[in-house]
Structure formats: C-alpha cells, structure tokens
Scaffold this motif. Structure first.
Motif, short mmCIF file in Angstrom:
data_model
loop_
_atom_site.label_atom_id
_atom_site.label_comp_id
_atom_site.label_asym_id
_atom_site.label_seq_id
_atom_site.Cartn_x
_atom_site.Cartn_y
_atom_site.Cartn_z
N UNK A 526 0.85 -1.18 0.00
CA UNK A 526 0.00 0.00 0.00
C UNK A 526 0.89 1.24 0.00
N UNK A 527 0.65 2.12 -1.00
CA UNK A 527 1.42 3.36 -1.08
C UNK A 527 1.09 4.27 0.11
N UNK A 528 2.07 5.04 0.58
CA UNK A 528 1.88 5.88 1.76
C UNK A 528 1.48 7.31 1.40
N UNK A 529 2.14 7.90 0.39
CA UNK A 529 1.96 9.34 0.13
C UNK A 529 0.80 9.66 -0.78
N UNK A 530 0.76 9.03 -1.95
CA UNK A 530 -0.28 9.38 -2.94
C UNK A 530 -0.50 8.19 -3.88
N UNK A 531 -1.62 8.16 -4.59
CA UNK A 531 -1.89 7.05 -5.51
C UNK A 531 -0.99 7.11 -6.73
N UNK A 532 -0.87 5.99 -7.44
CA UNK A 532 -0.01 5.92 -8.62
C UNK A 532 -0.75 5.25 -9.77
N UNK A 533 -0.20 5.47 -10.97
CA UNK A 533 -0.71 4.80 -12.18
C UNK A 533 0.18 3.59 -12.44
N UNK A 534 -0.40 2.38 -12.46
CA UNK A 534 0.36 1.15 -12.64
C UNK A 534 -0.10 0.40 -13.88
#
Length: 562
Positions: A526-534
């Motif tokens: 789970x990412x901590x700072x912000x969402x990402x495009x995967x």
C-alpha cells in the motif's frame, strides 16, 4: 552461375543457431518461407535486381534500418566461399541495391575459407547495410552505464563522446558533470545523458567533428544514448531510478582493472540481472596495471559470471573480429556477456568498443514497435524543468502510441488522484527538434505555461481516451533477495516500478506469516503518500537501504481518476 549468398536482418523472423567456425560467426538458417537464401548477385538481370532491392528494403524495415548480409555462406551454414572476382561483383551489386533503397554498406570482415582447383583463394564476407538518416528517424539504443565509484565510467563516456583521450587526471569527464560538487569530488551524483552517433557508413559521429547535439543527430543513422548513473552507494536510489525508469536496452558495467570487483559492482550487476537488462563489461584503467593484474581481474569477473546465480557465458573481446561476433551473439543470447579491456588514457582497445556499438542491433524489431504505436499514447514523466522563454518542460520515455506537437493529453495522478488536461508544445529528441515521437523513444516535451508545481516524477501523460485508473494498493509476486531478519506485515520499503519511486507498507503476505532470504510469495503493498498509475505485469524492485527483492505487479485495486 548462382552465387551462394545468405542474408539476415538483425531481428528478422528467421530462426537460427550460432556456431564458431574458422574464427567467423556462422548463422545456420533454419527453413523459413519468408526467406530466399540462394541469390544470384553476379550480373543479375534487371528484373532480378529489382526483386533483390525490394527484399533488401524489407530487411531494413525488419531490422529498424539495419541488416547484415553474409556472402559466400550456404543456407545450411556451409562456408563455400567465392572467388576474388565473384566477391567483388557481389559487393558491387549489393552496393547498387543499397543505393537504390537509400542505404550504405560497410564491409565488417572478410575471411579465407578454401581454395578452388586452380589454387585460388575463396572468401566469405560479412556486410552491414544501414539506412541513410531521413526525417530524424535514426535507430536509437539506450545504454545504462553502471559500476563502482572511481571505476572510470564518466571518463570513458567523455572519451567516447568527445573524441579526445583523457589526460590521466579526469579531464575527459568534466563535460559530463551537471553540478559543482560533482566537479569538485569527481563523483557522479545525478543522471546525465551523452550521445554517440554512427553514420550510414559505420563511421563515428561525436563532438570532435560536430559542435552541437543537433548536428550529431542530423549526421547519424544510429545513435547510442548513454545513461551515466552514480556509482557511490549513497546515490543507489538514483541509480535504481535510472535503470527502472529510462528502460535501457543494454547495460555497460565498468570495472577498474586495478581494484577489481569492489563496492557496488556486485549490486549493480545484480540490479541489471534482476531487471533482465542484457549486460556487457568494460575493464578500464588497464594502463595503470601490469598485464598480470588485468588478467586476474578478468578471471575474477569470469568466475562471478559463471556462478549459479548469474549463469552467464563470458566472452573476452581481443580483436575487431571478436567485437563483431560479440555484438551479434550478445543480441541473440541473454547468457553471452562480452568483456572488453581498455584504457581511456592510452586509447587501447577503444576501437573495439566502437565496433561493438556500431554493429549492436536493437532488441525489438519493427513489428513489435508498430504494435506499441497502435496503442493509445502513454508518456512517463522522469524529469521536470523550467526553461526560460519556453516554460515547463518534462523529460521521459513514450511507452506506447505516437505523440505529436499540439496533442492534448492528461497528466497525473495528482495527490488527490486526479488527471489534469494539458497541451504538448514542441518536442526534442537528443536536444534537437522533432515533430513526431514514436513508442520506445525518449524525449523532452514543452508544456508552455503549465504550472510546474502540479507535476512530479512518476506521473504519466496519457490520451484522454484511455480513461486512466489509479491505485493505492496492489499485489506483486516477489522473491526476497536479501534481508537479515524476517520480512513480514507492517514492513516499510521503497518501491520502484518504472518511473515510480515511493514508500509502501506491506499489508499482508498471502499464505505466509513471514519471508526469509530466497523465499517467494505474493505480497500486498500500500502506497503511503499518494496514488499511482500502474501497468499489469510491470517489473518491481523494492529496497530498504540496499536492494531487498524483485517481482512484478499481478493485480491492483483500480480507482477512478475522478
């Protein structure tokens, strides 16, 4: 008479096996309906000549502008050879064919293989056919430069790209440094890019006879873009970002002859292998060592490469013929690892590396690139600049699709998970203007007055038609390379996926409570700072200080970009 003439593009669909005979690489062509191997090149009729020229044009398209022809080799790999007169006539015909399709030929090597009944020598030849550059569509290969600090990486690049030998005190590397502290310490801390060109005749094009990068691009049919990465362990995260984000075709590991395998050398070798980047090795600073010391370093490298964890086949390059063979076999087999020994001060064996780069073919063929170009536009943001009178500029690689000046895209995700509209202004490749960017190419895009503060590394610019999704949480199949203790739920690591670099928490390990070195599992991050495009299947590398493990994305929880 019919002259045996075998031809292969660097990435043609012809399946073949390699063997070593009389010091020359023999390509044994297996039956394939797409290839005609018995060619009459001595005084062909006009109809036959037109057919051969059309066939050559197809070969060049398959090889993305390059093709290698072998003259005097039967389609079953038998070295028949040609008489002196027939060889000259065949080369003359091939040169005419090349001129007709806008290409040049370069004789790579010629060997005597037999004698006829009259005692005359029979020869075989290997010829490189390369397209003359047009509309800046040169072949571009990216080479990541790895190695321990003070191994001579930046000095070697300075010598190759500037065309002048080093003075023994690092003068050649000064043009590559981007920051004052790099000049003062002599250590690379950031990612820099340098270019080395080759024209259609196989001649080197660099800053020794060109004043600007634009001139090099205009004169080159093939471009080698070197990605100079940091060697110091302090900058490991920068090195990993360069390997995962810039998608290098090959990696060059530089090892100092007088120190051997020390510092981050093993880790850099492991990184390249984990990311499945084909790697070759350059042993530098041979002018500082006795011959025995150089040989000891080479033996040390051969031992490491043959270990079960590597399973590589080392190939020491000692002459131009070896360099040609190494380039061809290296591109065809991931296990072959060429080893060069050279000096950036005396210039010993520098020409062998240039021959290698000149012949080295791309890993992907034109069909694979065309399939990527048919997809929707996706550009990953690796660098962000502000340029006076231009505005905001982003650098990166076009993963798929085609990007043109004036195209409207969306960029994101932002911290809130949104994608923002923007318009692409001008495009530059290797610091020269470019009208169209194609899949697999790296470039910088001008975005005008778009607010730079809204951008960050790790974002993507995509077509609005894609309706991009984002994620906070994803699963990956991993293998734990090294960890002193147990790897369990709640552990925090820095995750590298393409151009993404962010801290993530281990939410759970499916089917296991904990992991130890060498074990595999499916892990939820789970990412901590912000969402990402995967992207599904994307390669993943995670670390906490040193490299911890590798894997690939198997599934992620999709969220609307709003």
């Amino acid at each position: 008479m019919d002259v045996p003439f075998c031809m292969l593009s660097s990435n043609s669909p012809v399946a073949f096996a390699c063997s070593q005979t009389c010091g020359l690489l023999v390509l044994q062509v297996l039956p394939c309906s797409l290839t005609s191997l018995q060619l009459k090149l001595v005084n062909p009729t006009q109809c036959r000549f037109e057919h051969l020229a059309t066939q050559l044009k197809w070969r060049l398209q398959e090889g993305r502008g390059e093709a290698v022809y072998q003259i005097g080799v039967e389609d079953n790999g038998l070295l028949v050879g040609l008489s002196e007169g027939d060889m000259r006539a065949s080369l003359k015909t091939l040169r005419r064919m090349a001129e007709k399709v806008g290409a040049d030929i370069t004789l790579l090597r010629e060997r005597e293989v037999d004698y006829d009944l009259d005692g005359n020598c029979r020869k075989i030849a290997e010829v490189l056919v390369r397209k003359v550059p047009d509309d800046q569509q040169f072949l571009d290969l990216r080479v990541a430069v790895l190695g321990n600090v003070d191994s001579g990486k930046s000095t070697l690049l300075g010598v190759l790209t500037q065309g002048e030998l080093d003075n023994g005190r690092g003068r050649a590397r000064l043009n590559l440094f981007r920051h004052l502290h790099e000049i003062q310490t002599g250590r690379t801390s950031s990612i820099s890019f340098e270019i080395l060109g080759f024209n259609s005749k196989g001649e080197v094009v660099n800053y020794s006879d060109s004043r600007t990068a634009e001139e090099i691009c205009e004169s080159s049919s093939k471009m080698i873009t070197f990605i100079d990465l940091a060697g110091h362990h302090k900058y490991l995260k920068t090195t990993i970002f360069g390997l995962t984000s810039y998608c290098p075709d090959f990696a060059m590991l530089v090892v100092s002859a007088n120190t051997g395998i020390v510092g981050t050398t093993r880790e850099h070798l492991g990184l390249a292998m984990a990311l499945k980047v084909p790697i070759f090795i350059v042993v530098s600073k041979v002018d500082l060592c006795a011959r025995g010391t150089v040989e000891r370093t080479v033996r040390q490298l051969e031992h490491v490469l043959k270990l079960p964890g590597c399973n590589k086949v080392p190939m020491v390059v000692a002459c131009p013929d070896d360099a040609v063979t190494a380039a061809q076999q290296f591109a065809q087999s991931s296990s072959i690892t060429p080893i060069f020994t050279l000096s950036s001060v005396s210039g010993d064996n520098l020409d062998l590396v240039k021959v290698f780069f000149n012949i080295l073919p791309p890993l992907s063929n034109s069909k694979e690139q065309e399939e990527l170009m048919q997809q929707l536009t996706e550009f990953q943001v690796d660098e962000i600049y502000t340029v006076p009178d231009v505005g905001t500029v982003v650098g990166g690689t076009l993963y798929s699709g085609v990007c043109c000046e004036g195209e409207r895209l969306v960029v994101g995700p932002t911290d809130e998970g949104r994608f923002l509209k923007l318009k692409v202004g001008s495009i530059q490749r290797n610091r020269s203007a470019c009208r169209v960017l194609r899949a697999g190419q790296a470039a910088t895009l001008a975005l005008g007055n778009f607010d730079r503060s809204l951008l960050r590394k790790g974002m993507v610019m995509v077509s609005p038609k894609m309706n991009p999704t984002i994620c906070w949480q994803f699963e990956a199949a991993i293998v734990l390379l090294f960890h002193a203790k147990t790897f369990r739920r709640g552990f925090q690591v820095t995750v590298h996926v393409g151009n993404i670099r962010q801290t993530a928490t281990v939410d759970c390990l499916h089917g296991k409570e904990e992991l130890r070195t060498g074990e595999r599992a499916v892990v939820c991050f789970r990412f901590i700072k912000h969402p990402e495009y995967l992207r599904m299947g994307a390669k993943l590398l995670f670390r906490e200080g040193v490299t911890k493990g590798i894997g690939h994305v198997t599934i992620f929880q999709k969220l609307s970009s709003g």
